[in-house]
Motif scaffolding. Structure first.
Motif, mmCIF file in Angstrom:
data_model
loop_
_atom_site.group_PDB
_atom_site.id
_atom_site.type_symbol
_atom_site.label_atom_id
_atom_site.label_comp_id
_atom_site.label_asym_id
_atom_site.label_seq_id
_atom_site.Cartn_x
_atom_site.Cartn_y
_atom_site.Cartn_z
ATOM 1 N N UNK A 68 -5.210 -16.566 -23.895
ATOM 2 C CA UNK A 68 -4.041 -17.387 -24.170
ATOM 3 C C UNK A 68 -2.969 -17.223 -23.097
ATOM 4 N N UNK A 69 -3.103 -16.184 -22.279
ATOM 5 C CA UNK A 69 -2.077 -15.939 -21.278
ATOM 6 C C UNK A 69 -2.202 -16.945 -20.133
ATOM 7 N N UNK A 70 -1.059 -17.285 -19.565
ATOM 8 C CA UNK A 70 -1.066 -18.176 -18.421
ATOM 9 C C UNK A 70 -1.596 -17.430 -17.201
ATOM 10 N N UNK A 71 -2.262 -18.115 -16.279
ATOM 11 C CA UNK A 71 -2.779 -17.429 -15.094
ATOM 12 C C UNK A 71 -1.633 -16.826 -14.274
ATOM 13 N N UNK A 72 -1.915 -15.647 -13.712
ATOM 14 C CA UNK A 72 -0.893 -14.970 -12.930
ATOM 15 C C UNK A 72 -0.654 -15.705 -11.616
ATOM 16 N N UNK A 73 0.583 -15.598 -11.139
ATOM 17 C CA UNK A 73 0.904 -16.213 -9.863
ATOM 18 C C UNK A 73 0.234 -15.441 -8.733
ATOM 19 N N UNK A 74 -0.281 -16.175 -7.746
ATOM 20 C CA UNK A 74 -0.915 -15.524 -6.622
ATOM 21 C C UNK A 74 0.146 -14.893 -5.729
ATOM 22 N N UNK A 75 -0.114 -13.654 -5.239
ATOM 23 C CA UNK A 75 0.884 -12.994 -4.390
ATOM 24 C C UNK A 75 1.029 -13.688 -3.048
ATOM 25 N N UNK A 76 2.155 -13.483 -2.450
ATOM 26 C CA UNK A 76 2.430 -14.066 -1.132
ATOM 27 C C UNK A 76 1.540 -13.389 -0.087
ATOM 28 N N UNK A 77 0.778 -14.154 0.702
ATOM 29 C CA UNK A 77 -0.099 -13.537 1.720
ATOM 30 C C UNK A 77 0.715 -12.745 2.745
ATOM 31 N N UNK A 78 0.068 -11.708 3.291
ATOM 32 C CA UNK A 78 0.704 -10.898 4.330
ATOM 33 C C UNK A 78 0.457 -11.531 5.705
ATOM 34 N N UNK A 79 1.429 -11.394 6.586
ATOM 35 C CA UNK A 79 1.268 -11.804 7.978
ATOM 36 C C UNK A 79 1.255 -10.539 8.813
ATOM 37 N N UNK A 80 0.085 -10.212 9.354
ATOM 38 C CA UNK A 80 -0.109 -8.962 10.078
ATOM 39 C C UNK A 80 -0.394 -9.251 11.543
ATOM 40 N N UNK A 81 -0.052 -8.323 12.426
ATOM 41 C CA UNK A 81 -0.328 -8.513 13.856
ATOM 42 C C UNK A 81 -1.803 -8.314 14.157
ATOM 43 N N UNK A 82 -2.202 -8.666 15.359
ATOM 44 C CA UNK A 82 -3.587 -8.491 15.794
ATOM 45 C C UNK A 82 -3.829 -7.030 16.140
ATOM 46 N N UNK A 83 -5.111 -6.707 16.340
ATOM 47 C CA UNK A 83 -5.455 -5.365 16.774
ATOM 48 C C UNK A 83 -5.727 -4.422 15.636
ATOM 49 N N UNK A 84 -6.036 -3.152 15.948
ATOM 50 C CA UNK A 84 -6.320 -2.146 14.914
ATOM 51 C C UNK A 84 -5.095 -1.922 14.026
ATOM 52 N N UNK A 85 -5.355 -1.591 12.776
ATOM 53 C CA UNK A 85 -4.279 -1.382 11.819
ATOM 54 C C UNK A 85 -4.309 0.059 11.331
ATOM 55 N N UNK A 87 -3.879 3.009 8.830
ATOM 56 C CA UNK A 87 -3.905 3.062 7.360
ATOM 57 C C UNK A 87 -2.573 3.477 6.751
ATOM 58 N N UNK A 88 -1.794 4.305 7.459
ATOM 59 C CA UNK A 88 -0.504 4.725 6.896
ATOM 60 C C UNK A 88 0.493 3.580 6.846
ATOM 61 N N UNK A 89 0.234 2.535 7.651
ATOM 62 C CA UNK A 89 1.092 1.348 7.622
ATOM 63 C C UNK A 89 0.494 0.257 6.736
ATOM 64 N N UNK A 90 -0.811 0.052 6.836
ATOM 65 C CA UNK A 90 -1.461 -1.046 6.130
ATOM 66 C C UNK A 90 -1.593 -0.795 4.626
ATOM 67 N N UNK A 91 -2.120 0.360 4.246
ATOM 68 C CA UNK A 91 -2.463 0.579 2.839
ATOM 69 C C UNK A 91 -1.263 0.499 1.899
ATOM 70 N N UNK A 92 -0.076 1.017 2.244
ATOM 71 C CA UNK A 92 1.065 0.885 1.322
ATOM 72 C C UNK A 92 1.437 -0.559 1.007
ATOM 73 N N UNK A 93 1.094 -1.498 1.911
ATOM 74 C CA UNK A 93 1.387 -2.898 1.633
ATOM 75 C C UNK A 93 0.590 -3.411 0.430
ATOM 76 N N UNK A 94 -0.493 -2.722 0.089
ATOM 77 C CA UNK A 94 -1.319 -3.073 -1.069
ATOM 78 C C UNK A 94 -1.131 -2.078 -2.222
ATOM 79 N N UNK A 95 -0.141 -1.181 -2.104
ATOM 80 C CA UNK A 95 0.082 -0.168 -3.118
ATOM 81 C C UNK A 95 -0.911 0.965 -3.059
ATOM 82 N N UNK A 96 -1.567 1.157 -1.905
ATOM 83 C CA UNK A 96 -2.655 2.120 -1.780
ATOM 84 C C UNK A 96 -2.264 3.299 -0.906
#
Length: 863
Positions: A68-85, A87-96
């Motif tokens: 019965x619940x309404x579908x959740x709103x999709x999160x705003x996509x991330x805009x990330x730079x090119x190249x290797x990422x 983990x100490x910078x990338x993972x917190x953006x996903x709560x990880x």
């Protein structure tokens, strides 16, 4: 060398999940060991810091038809730079975050969801009991003439002018936890959106000292064109002169009553940790090496651990298909890999005998739900009881306010700019009068109106401004253009506000539509005593009398009320059989039929195996643990396989041969949970639970409670497994009773789909609904059951959805009972729908049931 992730400024596609950027996640496996990531496709960009993790145990669910619940709103996509990422910078953006284990790292969520039992103080419960309009009715119903004069004056009624403890209590109950305050000058208080979850600011100390309560009539206007939607027009100067809300604040008026959103939520998030487990990762049994190379899913890794360690280890089917990604290669100790999987799914290993299951928690879904519900059940029961009392008091106060014409004492709004003709229109009782029991605060339909041109020019201008704003908005959105209003209608509301002299502020604390207590509202006449429909069977279903005096009263009242049959809920034991024998003899002398009602699955012998739920509890033990003293304990039931048909048939024969017994009735034709909806569910014997777990890789104790919709197809298979056991037991019982050749007919409580029980040896099945039943003649008679069980008697509007008419209800329990019962005993209780009626009071004490029947039928035993 790894470059900082956010230094390279090359445009890249937006990122919607962690899986989309895993290839660019930099990880030096040679120096740090392998990195394990579980279900990266389910992790989306985080919107707020304390956001809970995704529920991996529901990710594969495909059946959402009942959501019965309404579908959740999709999160705003991330805009990330090119190249290797990094983990100490990338993972917190996903709560990880990265959690280090021995020789292995695993990506885990920073937060985890946990249960918290709901606990409320007495003051918080008081704040939730009744609406502001009900609280206002209850308080106004206690005022005397001097107090009415004070509350209608500009100064208002002071708390010191209240003359009784009852008035002071009701006055305090009238004050809400939060309210909207209007200040003469902009206050030094933060502004909080009323729709947000933020806690409102508290008033400064001493703010309520010297507070006074004032009430007045306020007129609200609606403008409209014939056949078009209505548009409200503001009349109050302060509200209209404060369009930005600079002088308004949502404030914490009674902090002791306030219940925050966090406190009322049974689920909350906390920093993630490894959950307790019933298979220690450090155990020597988990020393075998596990190859990580090529593993694709959680289930595949668990299978490798089980094969290498020779443990009976299963993976919960709901997470078995979750993807795993390993950055690095090699073999690691089984205990380390299992601990990493527990971290990755935020789960644990549960043990059932010699089986181990990687699942959500060592606590089952049932246990977690009961832990969360234990406090809320207590609170909801208290709220229901107090809410009923508050509503009854409000109804009685409403009748008093109508009879004493209290609304005539309330002054009109002194700041109103509306003409007297419009005030009089708003003060008229609507043609479509609401029921005196109707608590709906919506305006009545089709009110009388006047031409808009009859308003003062300033109000006409406001109406025109509102219309122009709506017209501009419709044009911008391409919607149908509204019609320019030509008419105006009015509605009067009694408006209560608290005057706070120390803050030069007034606080809106409640309102009451005038039509609720309008002096012209006709009070209904008491409904007459209940009359039976002309049906062959008119039965009462009651407990067995405990002594001669109760038997005499029951038989006398039944005779006076033209009852044709008594159905008696018969407890087990010799003493009960002796009392029934005497009652049957007396009923025969009184020319009343007597039908003992039996429960085949209630134990006749103390040695018989009791049915258990999935946590190994009998029905009585469950009810005593979870419900405590809030409700009487349940009876224990038998396992379907433990039903002794020979013993039960002999019991039926003894009863059927008693002089005066004219039939037998069977109820609860299976323990709760076997196709019936009950809070406690049987069928959870350990052997059944283990067999299902081995076959399905799912613990059935995780298919109820909080996770009851996480695997709907498996849940259906579990229910069918139990129903097959029920049907086998019922077939044995059916055959035994048929072979016994009982001297009296046997009837049964009807259940959809149990056609074999409607026919055969059974007659007179009873149903609580089913007006469209199509039954063959041999199934007749068919009876309808009306249950008067449960909490102390509630107003009739609570039974029939508020469809009561003022002409058939009085503000007292006798009238409510008669009106509800007479509406149920209508044409649809007669043939061809039914051949009779059964009033069920079997779960009430007999004295209480007889008292209700005396009220309903307007007679007294022995009169």
């Amino acid at each position: 060398m790894l470059l900082p992730a956010l230094v390279v400024a090359i445009a890249q596609p937006p990122v919607n999940s962690l899986a989309a950027v895993l290839e660019r996640l930099y990880w030096n496996a040679g120096a740090r060991g392998p990195l394990l990531i579980v279900a990266p496709e389910l992790y989306t960009p985080q919107q707020k810091p304390d956001e809970p993790p995704p529920d991996l145990f529901r990710h594969s669910r495909t059946d959402t038809s009942n959501d019965s619940e309404e579908p959740e709103e999709k999160p705003e996509p991330l805009k990330l730079p090119a190249g290797p990422l990094n983990p100490t910078v990338l993972l917190p953006l996903f709560g990880l975050q990265v959690t280090r284990l021995e020789g292995l790292s695993v990506v885990t969520h920073r937060r985890m969801q946990v249960t918290q039992p709901l606990t409320l103080t007495e003051s918080q419960v008081d704040g939730l009991v009744s609406s502001s309009s009900m609280a206002l009715e209850r308080f106004l119903g206690t005022l005397d003439e001097p107090q009415w004069q004070a509350i209608g004056s500009k100064q208002g009624l002071a708390e010191a002018q209240l003359s009784s403890p009852q008035q002071k209590t009701l006055f305090r109950q009238l004050l809400p936890a939060t309210a909207v305050a209007f200040f003469a000058t902009e206050p030094p208080l933060p502004k909080v959106d009323p729709d947000s979850s933020d806690d409102p600011p508290a008033l400064p100390p001493g703010a309520l000292t010297g507070m006074r309560l004032r009430i007045e009539k306020r007129l609200s206007l609606s403008t409209f064109a014939p056949g078009a939607a209505r548009e409200s027009v503001g009349l109050r100067d302060q509200e209209n002169l404060d369009p930005d809300g600079k002088l308004r604040r949502v404030v914490l008026l009674q902090p002791e009553k306030y219940v925050s959103d966090e406190a009322s939520n049974p689920w909350t998030t906390r920093p993630a940790r490894l959950k307790p487990t019933q298979l220690d990762p450090a155990s020597p049994a988990l020393d075998a090496p596990i190859l990580l190379d090529g593993a694709k899913t959680v289930g595949e890794l668990v299978g490798r651990i089980a094969q290498a360690t020779r443990l009976r280890l299963l993976c919960d089917k709901r997470v078995a298909s979750c993807a795993v990604v390993v950055k690095g290669r090699g073999s690691l100790r089984a205990g380390t890999v299992l601990a990493a999987l527990c971290h990755g799914i935020q789960g644990a290993v549960r043990r059932l005998d010699n089986l181990y299951l990687l699942t959500s928690d060592i606590q089952t879904s049932i246990e977690r739900s009961e832990e969360a519900a234990r406090g809320s059940f207590q609170v909801s029961t208290t709220l229901e009881q107090r809410g009923k009392q508050a509503r009854d008091e409000a109804l009685l106060a409403r009748g008093h306010l109508i009879r004493t014409r209290a609304a005539d004492r309330v002054p009109r709004d002194s700041q109103s700019q509306a003409p007297d003709t419009l005030w009089k229109l708003g003060e008229k009782l609507p043609k479509t009068r609401p029921s005196v029991l109707d608590d709906d605060e919506a305006p009545p339909p089709d009110p009388e109106s006047l031409p808009l041109a009859s308003l003062p020019s300033v109000l006409q201008q406001r109406a025109l401004t509102n219309f122009q704003k709506r017209l501009a908005a419709s044009q911008k959105l391409g919607e149908a253009l509204p019609k320019q209003p030509t008419q105006v209608s009015g509605r009067v509301t009694l408006y209560a506000e608290l005057l706070l002299p120390h803050l030069d502020a007034r606080v809106r604390i409640g309102s009451l539509p005038l039509e609720r207590i309008h002096p012209e509202t006709p009070l209904p006449a008491p409904p007459p005593p209940v009359t039976w429909p002309e049906t062959p069977v008119r039965a009462w279903y009651l407990p067995l009398p405990a002594e001669e005096k109760e038997s005499t009263a029951l038989l006398a009242l039944a005779t006076q009320c033209k009852v044709t049959e008594l159905r008696i809920a018969l407890p087990t034991g010799e003493a009960a059989e002796k009392r029934l024998a005497e009652l049957a003899r007396q009923a025969k002398d009184a020319k009343l039929k007597l039908v003992p009602v039996l429960q085949p699955f209630v134990a006749l012998s103390p040695e018989t195996r009791r049915d258990l739920d999935l946590l190994g509890r009998t029905a009585r033990a469950w009810s005593q643990t979870l419900l405590g003293k809030l409700q009487p304990p349940l009876d224990d039931y038998l396992e379907p396989e433990a039903l002794d048909t020979a013993l039960f048939t002999a019991y039926c024969l003894r009863l059927a041969r008693l002089p005066g017994v004219t039939g037998l009735a069977l109820t609860q034709l299976a323990p709760p949970g076997y196709g019936t909806n009950e809070s406690w569910e049987g069928g959870g014997q350990r052997s059944e639970r283990l067999a299902f777990l081995q076959k399905e890789s799912l613990d059935p104790a995780d298919l109820q409670g909080e996770d009851d919709s996480s695997a709907p197809e498996a849940q259906e298979r579990w229910e069918k497994r139990k129903e097959a056991r029920r049907d086998a037991a019922l077939t044995r019982l059916h055959q035994a009773l048929k072979a016994a050749t009982l001297p009296v007919p046997v009837s049964a409580e009807g259940y959809a789909g149990w056609e074999q029980w409607r026919l055969g040896i059974l007659r007179a099945p009873t149903y609580s609904d089913g007006q469209d039943l199509v039954l063959p003649p041999e199934a007749r008679p068919v009876l309808r059951t009306l249950s008067l069980e449960g909490t102390p008697w509630r107003p009739a509007t609570a039974w029939d959805g508020g469809a009561s008419q003022a002409s058939d209800i009085l503000l007292d329990t006798t009238g409510q009972l008669r009106a509800w019962l007479q509406r149920q005993l209508n044409e649809q209780t007669k043939p061809p729908h039914y051949d009779g009626i059964v009033l069920d009071l079997s779960e009430r004490p007999l004295a209480d049931g007889l008292a209700l029947l005396e009220q309903a039928f307007g007679t007294k035993a022995g009169a």
